[in-house]
Design a protein around this motif. Structure first.
Motif, mmCIF file in Angstrom:
data_model
loop_
_atom_site.group_PDB
_atom_site.id
_atom_site.type_symbol
_atom_site.label_atom_id
_atom_site.label_comp_id
_atom_site.label_asym_id
_atom_site.label_seq_id
_atom_site.Cartn_x
_atom_site.Cartn_y
_atom_site.Cartn_z
ATOM 1 N N HIS A 129 0.839 -1.198 0.000
ATOM 2 C CA HIS A 129 0.000 0.000 0.000
ATOM 3 C C HIS A 129 0.876 1.251 0.000
ATOM 4 C CE1 HIS A 129 -3.134 2.884 0.797
ATOM 5 N NE2 HIS A 129 -2.469 3.297 1.864
ATOM 6 N N VAL A 130 1.932 1.227 0.823
ATOM 7 C CA VAL A 130 2.836 2.389 0.883
ATOM 8 C C VAL A 130 3.496 2.593 -0.480
ATOM 9 C CG1 VAL A 130 4.848 3.406 2.010
ATOM 10 C CG2 VAL A 130 3.265 2.014 3.342
ATOM 11 N N ARG A 131 3.924 1.475 -1.087
ATOM 12 C CA ARG A 131 4.573 1.578 -2.398
ATOM 13 C C ARG A 131 3.615 2.185 -3.444
ATOM 14 N NH1 ARG A 131 8.703 -1.696 -3.681
ATOM 15 N NH2 ARG A 131 7.909 -3.386 -2.410
ATOM 16 N N LYS A 132 2.355 1.707 -3.418
ATOM 17 C CA LYS A 132 1.361 2.188 -4.387
ATOM 18 C C LYS A 132 1.051 3.672 -4.160
ATOM 19 C CE LYS A 132 -3.316 0.944 -5.652
ATOM 20 N NZ LYS A 132 -4.418 0.014 -5.434
ATOM 21 N N LEU A 133 0.957 4.048 -2.886
ATOM 22 C CA LEU A 133 0.647 5.453 -2.580
ATOM 23 C C LEU A 133 1.814 6.362 -2.960
ATOM 24 C CD1 LEU A 133 -1.984 6.638 -1.376
ATOM 25 C CD2 LEU A 133 -0.757 6.939 0.763
ATOM 26 N N LEU A 134 3.030 5.862 -2.757
ATOM 27 C CA LEU A 134 4.207 6.648 -3.176
ATOM 28 C C LEU A 134 4.209 6.826 -4.698
ATOM 29 C CD1 LEU A 134 6.956 5.275 -0.785
ATOM 30 C CD2 LEU A 134 6.411 7.703 -1.103
ATOM 31 N N GLU A 135 3.810 5.780 -5.419
ATOM 32 C CA GLU A 135 3.731 5.877 -6.892
ATOM 33 C C GLU A 135 2.754 6.992 -7.270
ATOM 34 O OE1 GLU A 135 5.120 4.149 -9.418
ATOM 35 O OE2 GLU A 135 6.048 2.421 -8.434
ATOM 36 N N THR A 136 1.572 6.968 -6.638
ATOM 37 C CA THR A 136 0.508 7.908 -7.014
ATOM 38 C C THR A 136 0.791 9.318 -6.510
ATOM 39 O OG1 THR A 136 -1.082 6.097 -6.880
ATOM 40 C CG2 THR A 136 -1.984 8.324 -6.904
ATOM 41 N N ASN A 137 1.125 9.438 -5.232
ATOM 42 C CA ASN A 137 1.210 10.770 -4.603
ATOM 43 C C ASN A 137 2.571 11.433 -4.761
ATOM 44 O OD1 ASN A 137 -1.256 9.938 -3.640
ATOM 45 N ND2 ASN A 137 -0.842 10.366 -1.501
ATOM 46 N N PHE A 138 3.590 10.630 -5.087
ATOM 47 C CA PHE A 138 4.943 11.199 -5.144
ATOM 48 C C PHE A 138 5.641 10.944 -6.481
ATOM 49 C CE2 PHE A 138 9.567 10.454 -4.276
ATOM 50 C CZ PHE A 138 9.935 11.784 -4.262
ATOM 51 N N LEU A 139 5.814 9.672 -6.850
ATOM 52 C CA LEU A 139 6.611 9.394 -8.056
ATOM 53 C C LEU A 139 5.986 9.967 -9.319
ATOM 54 C CD1 LEU A 139 8.017 5.810 -7.428
ATOM 55 C CD2 LEU A 139 9.273 7.962 -7.540
ATOM 56 N N SER A 140 4.677 9.971 -9.401
ATOM 57 C CA SER A 140 4.036 10.558 -10.591
ATOM 58 C C SER A 140 4.307 12.068 -10.653
ATOM 59 C CB SER A 140 2.525 10.285 -10.605
ATOM 60 O OG SER A 140 1.888 10.984 -9.557
ATOM 61 N N TYR A 141 4.414 12.718 -9.487
ATOM 62 C CA TYR A 141 4.742 14.152 -9.454
ATOM 63 C C TYR A 141 6.151 14.362 -10.021
ATOM 64 C CZ TYR A 141 0.800 15.521 -6.314
ATOM 65 O OH TYR A 141 -0.431 15.801 -5.766
ATOM 66 N N VAL A 142 7.066 13.453 -9.608
ATOM 67 C CA VAL A 142 8.450 13.547 -10.093
ATOM 68 C C VAL A 142 8.486 13.303 -11.603
ATOM 69 C CG1 VAL A 142 10.766 12.533 -9.932
ATOM 70 C CG2 VAL A 142 9.390 12.838 -7.860
ATOM 71 N N ALA A 143 7.784 12.258 -12.042
ATOM 72 C CA ALA A 143 7.791 11.913 -13.478
ATOM 73 C C ALA A 143 7.229 13.050 -14.325
ATOM 74 C CB ALA A 143 6.987 10.640 -13.697
ATOM 75 N N MET A 144 6.149 13.658 -13.879
ATOM 76 C CA MET A 144 5.559 14.770 -14.641
ATOM 77 C C MET A 144 6.525 15.953 -14.686
ATOM 78 S SD MET A 144 1.491 14.724 -13.817
ATOM 79 C CE MET A 144 1.038 15.736 -15.202
ATOM 80 N N THR A 145 7.189 16.192 -13.550
ATOM 81 C CA THR A 145 8.141 17.305 -13.490
ATOM 82 C C THR A 145 9.291 17.083 -14.463
ATOM 83 O OG1 THR A 145 7.573 17.774 -11.186
ATOM 84 C CG2 THR A 145 9.736 18.541 -11.935
ATOM 85 N N VAL A 146 9.840 15.875 -14.465
ATOM 86 C CA VAL A 146 10.969 15.566 -15.357
ATOM 87 C C VAL A 146 10.555 15.774 -16.817
ATOM 88 C CG1 VAL A 146 12.433 13.678 -16.223
ATOM 89 C CG2 VAL A 146 12.079 13.958 -13.758
ATOM 90 N N THR A 147 9.389 15.264 -17.181
ATOM 91 C CA THR A 147 8.941 15.366 -18.578
ATOM 92 C C THR A 147 8.609 16.813 -18.945
ATOM 93 O OG1 THR A 147 7.975 13.175 -18.254
ATOM 94 C CG2 THR A 147 7.397 14.299 -20.288
ATOM 95 N N ALA A 148 8.104 17.568 -17.985
ATOM 96 C CA ALA A 148 7.680 18.948 -18.279
ATOM 97 C C ALA A 148 8.833 19.948 -18.242
ATOM 98 C CB ALA A 148 6.611 19.377 -17.265
ATOM 99 N N LEU A 149 9.938 19.570 -17.617
ATOM 100 C CA LEU A 149 10.997 20.547 -17.358
ATOM 101 C C LEU A 149 11.542 21.264 -18.607
ATOM 102 C CD1 LEU A 149 12.024 21.769 -14.830
ATOM 103 C CD2 LEU A 149 13.821 20.034 -14.731
ATOM 104 N N PRO A 150 11.805 20.550 -19.699
ATOM 105 C CA PRO A 150 12.294 21.285 -20.879
ATOM 106 C C PRO A 150 11.317 22.388 -21.315
ATOM 107 C CG PRO A 150 12.597 18.921 -21.174
ATOM 108 C CD PRO A 150 11.777 19.095 -19.926
ATOM 109 N N MET A 151 10.019 22.078 -21.289
ATOM 110 C CA MET A 151 9.020 23.097 -21.682
ATOM 111 C C MET A 151 8.961 24.234 -20.666
ATOM 112 S SD MET A 151 5.774 21.084 -23.320
ATOM 113 C CE MET A 151 5.492 19.904 -22.038
#
Ligand code: NDP
Length: 286
Positions: A129-151
């Motif tokens: 559950h902790v792993r899944k919540l980290l994916e949703t609440n944290f890692l997805s934020y990081v992934a979006m930031t990385v992809t959006a950063l050049p723009m």
């Protein structure tokens, strides 16, 4: 459980309302809002629409997103569209940002707001559950930031991260949720320093929220907390405003320090042997 918030008799204010904000700042801007099918995210979409921004909205429930998009167009959005899917999957998080790139060819503001469900109770030992919540609440934020950063570097844009008092101080019964919000604080505060060192002109605004009257929070908190919740419409506007003004942190409501003082109160409940049996109280400490 009744938390005597008002009984604390304290009101410490360290938030000063910005005075040089203009809604024109958002006109024509290209903005992604995650978790926009309900609650604070939905209200941010409406404010941005009224201000004439282009909005790309994300959540899981397509039918709700469709309605929010229609309303945004009525309110005057320069354009409005949505992508539906779950942020448990970081590949989807990247896809959302790519949709913005394909549609607009750039991005001005990334508002990271969604959260997955968690329970309110003693930590049950469920590591998955902790792993899944980290994916949703944290890692997805990081992934979006990385992809959006050049723009965002290109537009000298803004990242807005919606967090909570539970990301500033630990309290009982919210270990998985609190961990994800602490992770946001650590990651984005560190990244902000790196941006300053490297002269990257992308702002990062961390929003520390108290109790807000969204349907999900009201459903689980209204019988458990005596304090009046703050209105989601005003909260949404303050988040947009602080992002546009490139503030380092927003504290909303202004009396948020009082909310932080609640955490020792909850610790006290445990000491007295009080048991909270309603798992749906999961968002009490959001
Ligand atoms: P809501 O529950 O109203 O909204 C959550 C949003 O996230 C919905 O649009 C939901 O849509 C979406 N969502 C849920 N699961 C997923 C998923 N797996 N993938 C993608 N989207 C998902 O929350 P609030 O508006 O109350 O909270 C918004 C933010 O404010 C959160 O970051 C929260 O931590 C923070 N906050 C809120 C407080 C409060 O009292 N309300 C207090 C402190 C912080 P769908 O179900 O359609 O996917």
């Amino acid at each position: 459980v009744v938390i005597p918030l008002m009984g604390l008799g304290l009101a410490v204010y360290f938030y000063s309302a910005p005075d040089n904000f203009s809604e024109e700042m958002l006109r024509g801007k290209r903005v992604i809002v995650t978790g926009a099918s309900s609650g604070i995210g939905e209200q941010m979409a409406y404010h941005l629409a009224r201000m004439g921004a282009h909005v790309l909205l994300m959540a899981r429930t397509e039918a709700k997103l469709q309605k929010v998009v229609e309303r945004c167009l009525e309110l005057g959005a320069a354009s409005a569209r949505f992508v539906s899917g779950s942020m448990e999957n970081t590949a989807f998080a990247e896809e959302v940002v790519k949709e913005a790139e394909n549609t607009w060819g750039g991005l001005d503001m990334l508002i990271l707001n969604h959260i997955g469900y968690s329970y309110f109770n003693y930590f049950d030992g469920d590591v998955e559950h902790v792993r899944k919540l980290l994916e949703t609440n944290f890692l997805s934020y990081v992934a979006m930031t990385v992809t959006a950063l050049p723009m965002l570097k290109e537009s000298e844009g803004s990242i807005v991260v919606v967090s909570s008092v539970a990301g500033k101080a630990g309290g009982p019964f919210i270990a998985p949720y609190s961990a994800t919000k602490f992770a946001l604080e650590g990651f984005f505060s560190s990244l902000r320093h790196e941006f300053i060192i490297d002269n990257v002109n992308v702002s990062i605004t961390l929003c520390i929220l108290g109790f807000i009257d969204t349907d999900s929070a009201m459903r689980v908190v209204s019988h458990a907390i005596r304090a009046a919740p703050s209105p989601k419409e005003e909260c949404a506007l303050e988040i947009i405003r602080s992002g546009a003004l490139r503030q380092r942190e927003l504290h909303y409501p202004p009396s948020i320090v009082t909310g932080m003082l609640l955490l020792p109160e909850l610790h006290g409940l445990r000491a007295k042997g009080t048991r909270l049996l309603n798992k749906d109280l999961g968002q009490l400490m959001q």
